[in-house]
Structure formats: structure tokens, C-alpha cells
Design a protein around this motif. Structure first.
Motif, PDB file in Angstrom:
ATOM      1  N   LYS A   4       0.866  -1.179   0.000  1.00  0.00           N
ATOM      2  CA  LYS A   4       0.000   0.000   0.000  1.00  0.00           C
ATOM      3  C   LYS A   4       0.898   1.224   0.000  1.00  0.00           C
ATOM      4  O   LYS A   4       1.703   1.420   0.912  1.00  0.00           O
ATOM      5  N   THR A   5       0.803   2.010  -1.053  1.00  0.00           N
ATOM      6  CA  THR A   5       1.620   3.225  -1.160  1.00  0.00           C
ATOM      7  C   THR A   5       0.711   4.437  -0.983  1.00  0.00           C
ATOM      8  O   THR A   5      -0.499   4.284  -0.825  1.00  0.00           O
ATOM      9  N   LYS A   6       1.290   5.632  -1.059  1.00  0.00           N
ATOM     10  CA  LYS A   6       0.461   6.834  -0.928  1.00  0.00           C
ATOM     11  C   LYS A   6      -0.536   6.924  -2.087  1.00  0.00           C
ATOM     12  O   LYS A   6      -1.561   7.601  -1.977  1.00  0.00           O
ATOM     13  N   ASP A   7      -0.256   6.223  -3.187  1.00  0.00           N
ATOM     14  CA  ASP A   7      -1.113   6.330  -4.368  1.00  0.00           C
ATOM     15  C   ASP A   7      -2.122   5.197  -4.540  1.00  0.00           C
ATOM     16  O   ASP A   7      -3.026   5.305  -5.362  1.00  0.00           O
ATOM     17  N   GLY A   8      -1.957   4.082  -3.842  1.00  0.00           N
ATOM     18  CA  GLY A   8      -2.898   2.973  -4.029  1.00  0.00           C
ATOM     19  C   GLY A   8      -2.287   1.634  -3.657  1.00  0.00           C
ATOM     20  O   GLY A   8      -1.283   1.574  -2.945  1.00  0.00           O
ATOM     21  N   VAL A   9      -2.900   0.551  -4.157  1.00  0.00           N
ATOM     22  CA  VAL A   9      -2.401  -0.788  -3.816  1.00  0.00           C
ATOM     23  C   VAL A   9      -1.754  -1.477  -5.016  1.00  0.00           C
ATOM     24  O   VAL A   9      -2.277  -1.452  -6.124  1.00  0.00           O
ATOM     25  N   LEU A  10      -0.622  -2.093  -4.763  1.00  0.00           N
ATOM     26  CA  LEU A  10       0.116  -2.863  -5.768  1.00  0.00           C
ATOM     27  C   LEU A  10       0.235  -4.280  -5.217  1.00  0.00           C
ATOM     28  O   LEU A  10       0.177  -4.476  -4.003  1.00  0.00           O
ATOM     29  N   SER A  11       0.445  -5.261  -6.107  1.00  0.00           N
ATOM     30  CA  SER A  11       0.575  -6.612  -5.558  1.00  0.00           C
ATOM     31  C   SER A  11       1.662  -7.423  -6.255  1.00  0.00           C
ATOM     32  O   SER A  11       1.876  -7.308  -7.464  1.00  0.00           O
ATOM     33  N   PHE A  12       2.317  -8.250  -5.461  1.00  0.00           N
ATOM     34  CA  PHE A  12       3.282  -9.228  -5.969  1.00  0.00           C
ATOM     35  C   PHE A  12       2.491 -10.415  -6.525  1.00  0.00           C
ATOM     36  O   PHE A  12       1.279 -10.532  -6.287  1.00  0.00           O
ATOM     37  N   PRO A  13       3.172 -11.332  -7.243  1.00  0.00           N
ATOM     38  CA  PRO A  13       2.472 -12.493  -7.797  1.00  0.00           C
ATOM     39  C   PRO A  13       1.837 -13.381  -6.720  1.00  0.00           C
ATOM     40  O   PRO A  13       2.172 -13.272  -5.541  1.00  0.00           O
ATOM     41  N   THR A  14       0.950 -14.261  -7.164  1.00  0.00           N
ATOM     42  CA  THR A  14       0.292 -15.188  -6.243  1.00  0.00           C
ATOM     43  C   THR A  14       1.227 -16.360  -5.945  1.00  0.00           C
ATOM     44  O   THR A  14       1.775 -16.977  -6.855  1.00  0.00           O
ATOM     45  N   THR A  15       1.393 -16.625  -4.664  1.00  0.00           N
ATOM     46  CA  THR A  15       2.296 -17.676  -4.196  1.00  0.00           C
ATOM     47  C   THR A  15       1.490 -18.815  -3.590  1.00  0.00           C
ATOM     48  O   THR A  15       0.490 -18.575  -2.916  1.00  0.00           O
ATOM     49  N   GLU A  16       1.936 -20.038  -3.834  1.00  0.00           N
ATOM     50  CA  GLU A  16       1.335 -21.204  -3.182  1.00  0.00           C
ATOM     51  C   GLU A  16       2.153 -21.479  -1.926  1.00  0.00           C
ATOM     52  O   GLU A  16       3.381 -21.536  -1.994  1.00  0.00           O
ATOM     53  N   THR A  17       1.485 -21.629  -0.797  1.00  0.00           N
ATOM     54  CA  THR A  17       2.235 -21.921   0.436  1.00  0.00           C
ATOM     55  C   THR A  17       1.871 -23.313   0.928  1.00  0.00           C
ATOM     56  O   THR A  17       0.722 -23.728   0.828  1.00  0.00           O
ATOM     57  N   VAL A  18       2.867 -24.021   1.440  1.00  0.00           N
ATOM     58  CA  VAL A  18       2.624 -25.357   1.985  1.00  0.00           C
ATOM     59  C   VAL A  18       3.032 -25.333   3.453  1.00  0.00           C
ATOM     60  O   VAL A  18       4.169 -24.977   3.781  1.00  0.00           O
ATOM     61  N   HIS A  19       2.074 -25.648   4.324  1.00  0.00           N
ATOM     62  CA  HIS A  19       2.339 -25.639   5.765  1.00  0.00           C
ATOM     63  C   HIS A  19       2.423 -27.068   6.288  1.00  0.00           C
ATOM     64  O   HIS A  19       1.749 -27.956   5.798  1.00  0.00           O
ATOM     65  N   GLU A  20       3.248 -27.241   7.300  1.00  0.00           N
ATOM     66  CA  GLU A  20       3.304 -28.532   7.988  1.00  0.00           C
ATOM     67  C   GLU A  20       3.156 -28.224   9.476  1.00  0.00           C
ATOM     68  O   GLU A  20       3.905 -27.371   9.988  1.00  0.00           O
ATOM     69  N   ASN A  21       2.232 -28.869  10.145  1.00  0.00           N
ATOM     70  CA  ASN A  21       1.918 -28.560  11.551  1.00  0.00           C
ATOM     71  C   ASN A  21       1.713 -27.063  11.757  1.00  0.00           C
ATOM     72  O   ASN A  21       2.238 -26.466  12.696  1.00  0.00           O
TER      73      ASN A  21
END
Ligand code: ATP
Ligand code: MG
Ligand code: MG
Length: 392
Positions: free
Chosen positions: A205-222
Motif C-alpha cells: 500500500k503506497t500513498k497512491d494505491g495498492v500494488l501486488s506481488f504475484p500469487t504464491t502457493e504456500t505449503v504448511h506442515e503442523n
């Protein structure tokens, strides 16, 4: 309290950070290149201080009000690398120093139940949640009659790496779940998410609006993040767009500037829900250091200091897999993993300098970039095998 003044920086605005763990350290590493002075408030040999000799460091606890005031006195912008901070003092100092993101944002997000209610108000889909009036079997019983079983019992505050979570499968688990989460702590129950995958997007979130990085797949264990894959594997363009939109919408409803982590569940029927948000750089965004044009740490600094930043700056340059190095059974097992990783120099090893390992503690991470995600997977596989072999 000890205050250590070292070199001044080249850039004129000084950044103060509450917390000096690995996220603070990687923020400092990004700042060092531009000689942005980053003042760190944490204990003497925290990860972030090890990599910074620019700025004015404050030795003490990031929970200590006086220490926070000292940090504010030597900084132009104050930010956090952890959301579990006292927001009443952030509110107080915000009259004399720029606090980013807003203390109001940090206050809402640090309480996972309040965060869910806030997101709900703004029309952002989350897993259905029920607050427990008291940490009692009766109240958990009530929650389970609304949400069904299994459910996830969660601490509202101070949760990280799954430490505030307890999966409740049957009624027989009730008593133990309440005991495991501390009995008196403020708790809430969450409907079990039968997810097909977990996704995360870093939003800036910058002073001008919202930017986004690519979509990431996350894998959780416990309940602890083990791996991230970017781009997310087997995700259609339509779902990718939906994840990007949901993450941006979630961040847009909060005040202030900076990088935010948005964790999501992708359900079997392709519904997307926000699991939780973090008002700071995030584990799921470590890959951006090697894989994107601008890292999440540079992006966070750019946002809070109003330096130029555009959507195209956050593009992926190469697919990447990130593997967390956790403390194992032996106290040096994380070092053995790091050493093994150095045999393939495409694997970029980051160690956090935390000294003694504790089981499950994040001690470092490895990122590998390659022309295709399957090539990156192939290169990281020996390390995954090594980690899995070391498990009891
Ligand atoms: P972090 O270290 O990301 O801050 P945390 O301690 O705040 O983690 P959560 O993000 O709430 O914990 O949960 C950790 C993991 O537990 C999730 O990524 C997911 O794998 C699992 N989990 C959490 N909530 C649910 C749920 N409602 N249903 C199923 N699994 C869940
Ligand atoms: Mg969390
Ligand atoms: Mg989480």
C-alpha cells in the motif's frame, strides 16, 4: 536501555523498526544498499542489528514503552516487523512521528478475531468464526454447535507459526485444546477450511494505491510454513485473478502504507477465503528477494518513505521455490541443511544468526529460482529429502 549511534546514512529520512528478527534483518539488508538509516529496537545481538552499522539502535524490548519513545525520538518513520506490539504507545507517538502502517491497522490485525470482524464489515470473505466468551468446555461446545467439527481453536493474540492454533477433531479434544492454548487466553473458534491449496499474496500500500506481488502457493506442515511456490502451481488464470483481487481488497480497507501479507485458503469448490493478514513483510514473500524486480523489503521501504514504486516493479523475473530452515532435533541441524544447500549454488541460503536453535524455530531459508517451476522443484528436492529424513 542502551542507545548506540553508529554511521549516519546517505538518505535523510530515518526509519525506526520495532523488532529485530529475520524480517527486520532483511529490511535492513534492503535499506543498506541505499544507505537508508534503519534504527532497530530489540535486544543487543538481534538478527537485524548484526547486519546494520548505520543508524541509532536502541537496546531493549520492543514491548517497552520508554524504549519505543526513544526509538521514535531518533526516527522520522516508525514501522514494525512484528504486529504483537503495544499499539497504545504507537498511538501516542503518532503525534510526533509518522507511524506506518497506521497504529489502528496494527491494532485490528494483531487480534485475529477483530481482524476477521473488520474484514467481514468490508465484505472480504473469511472462514466463519465464533468468539468464545470464556475458555470453557461449555463455550467451545456452543461454538462447535454453530461451526461443526472439526474446527480450529485459535488464540486471538500473540499467535505465530501455528503456536496459537489447536485442531479440534472430536468432543474428546475440547478439554485438551483449551488447556493447550493456555486456558485463560482470549480464544475463538474457526470453521475448518477443507482447502485444496493455500495461497498468499504480498500487497503493497503506497500513498497512491495498492500494488501486488504475484500469487504464491504456500505449503504448511503442523501449521508452520514449510515451502512456497511462485507462481502457484495448478492455479488457473481466473483463480489467480480472484486471489489478486481478494488480497488487494483486503489490504485496501486498512489505513497506512507498507507491505502486507495476505494468506488465503482455496477451497475445493474454488471459493477463496482470507485466512489472515500481516501488516508487514511476510514469510510468504521471502522469494521476492531473488525472484522479483523489487523485493518485498525494498517495496516496504519505498511505500513508507514515499519512494517511486509501480505495479510493473513487482513482477516475477523467474519462478521460485522457497524452503524454510527450521530448528530440528539436533541443535546444529539447521547448519547441516545450510551446508548441504551450498553444494548447488543456484540455491540461495539465508541464515538469520539466531544462535541456538529450538525445535521448529525459523533459523533460515533457501530460495531457488529457475527458468521453470519444475526445474526449481528438482533443485530443492534433495534439501526437502534431507529435512524429512531428519524427522523423528
Ligand atoms: P503465521 O505464522 O502465518 O502467523 P499463525 O500462527 O497465525 O501463522 P494461522 O495462519 O492461523 O496461524 O494458521 C496456520 C496454518 O494452520 C494455516 O496456514 C493452515 O495451514 C492451518 N489452518 C489455520 N486455520 C485453519 C482452518 N480454519 N482450517 C484448516 N486449517 C487451518
Ligand atoms: Mg499469523
Ligand atoms: Mg498464518
Amino acid at each position: 536501555m542502551i542507545i548506540t549511534s553508529t554511521q549516519p546514512g546517505d538518505m535523510d529520512k530515518r526509519v525506526g523498526v520495532l523488532g529485530g528478527g529475520q524480517l527486520g534483518a532483511m529490511l535492513v539488508e534492503a535499506a543498506n544498499q541505499l544507505r537508508i538509516p534503519v534504527n532497530v529496537l530489540d535486544v543487543g545481538h538481534s538478527s537485524a542489528k548484526q547486519v546494520s552499522s548505520i543508524g541509532t539502535h536502541v537496546e531493549g524490548s520492543f514491548k517497552d514503552r520508554e524504549a519505543i519513545k526513544k526509538l521514535a525520538a531518533v526516527s522520522d518513520v516508525v514501522t514494525v516487523e512484528i504486529e504483537h506490539v503495544d499499539t497504545t504507545i504507537l498511538e501516542e507517538i503518532s503525534s510526533t512521528v509518522d507511524v506506518q502502517p497506521s497504529w489502528k491497522t496494527i491494532r485490528t490485525i494483531q487480534d485475529k478475531y477483530a481482524q476477521k470482524e473488520y474484514l467481514h464489515e468490508y465484505g472480504v470473505a473469511t472462514a466463519k468464526s465464533v468468539q468464545l466468551e470464556t475458555a470453557s468446555v461449555e463455550d467451545l461446545e456452543k461454538a462447535s454447535s454453530i461451526l461443526g467439527l472439526p474446527l480450529m481453536l485459535k488464540s486471538r493474540r500473540e499467535a505465530y507459526d501455528g503456536r496459537g492454533n489447536y485442531p479440534v477433531k472430536t468432543k474428546e479434544d475440547f478439554k485438551h485444546a483449551l488447556e493447550a492454548l493456555g486456558g485463560t487466553k482470549s480464544l475463538y473458534a474457526e470453521k475448518w477450511a477443507n482447502f485444496r491449496m493455500e495461497l498468499a499474496v504480498m500487497v503493497v500500500k503506497t500513498k497512491d494505491g495498492v500494488l501486488s506481488f504475484p500469487t504464491t502457493e504456500t505449503v504448511h506442515e503442523n501449521s508452520i510454513c514449510k515451502l512456497t511456490y511462485t507462481p502457484a502451481r495448478s492455479v488457473s488464470d481466473a483463480i489467480n485473478r480472484k486471489a489478486q483481487d481478494l488480497a488487494r481488497k483486503a489490504v485496501a480497507c486498512f489505513q497506512g502504507k507498507g507491505a502486507f501479507g495476505v494468506e488465503m485458503f482455496l477451497l475445493e469448490d474454488d471459493t477463496l477465503l482470507v485466512n489472515e493478514m500481516a501488516p508487514r513483510p511476510h514469510n510468504s514473500g521471502h522469494y521476492t528477494i531473488e525472484a522479483c524486480r523489487v523485493s518485498q523489503y525494498e517495496a516496504h521501504l519505498s511505500a513508507i518513505l514515499d519512494l517511486p514504486l509501480r505495479q510493473e516493479d513487482l513482477e516475477l523475473r523467474e519462478p521460485a521455490v522457497m524452503l524454510n530452515i527450521l530448528g530440528g532435533e539436533a541443535k546444529d541441524s539447521h547448519l547441516q541443511i545450510a551446508e548441504a544447500a551450498l553444494k548447488d549454488r543456484w540455491l540461495k541460503v539465508h541464515l538469520y544468526g539466531k544462535g541456538q536453535a529450538r525445535k521448529g524455530r525459523k533459523m533460515g531459508h533457501i530460495t531457488v529460482c529457475a527458468p521453470t517451476i519444475s526445474e526449481a522443484e528438482r533443485r530443492i528436492q534433495p534439501l526437502i529429502d534431507l529435512i524429512d529424513k531428519g524427522k523423528p
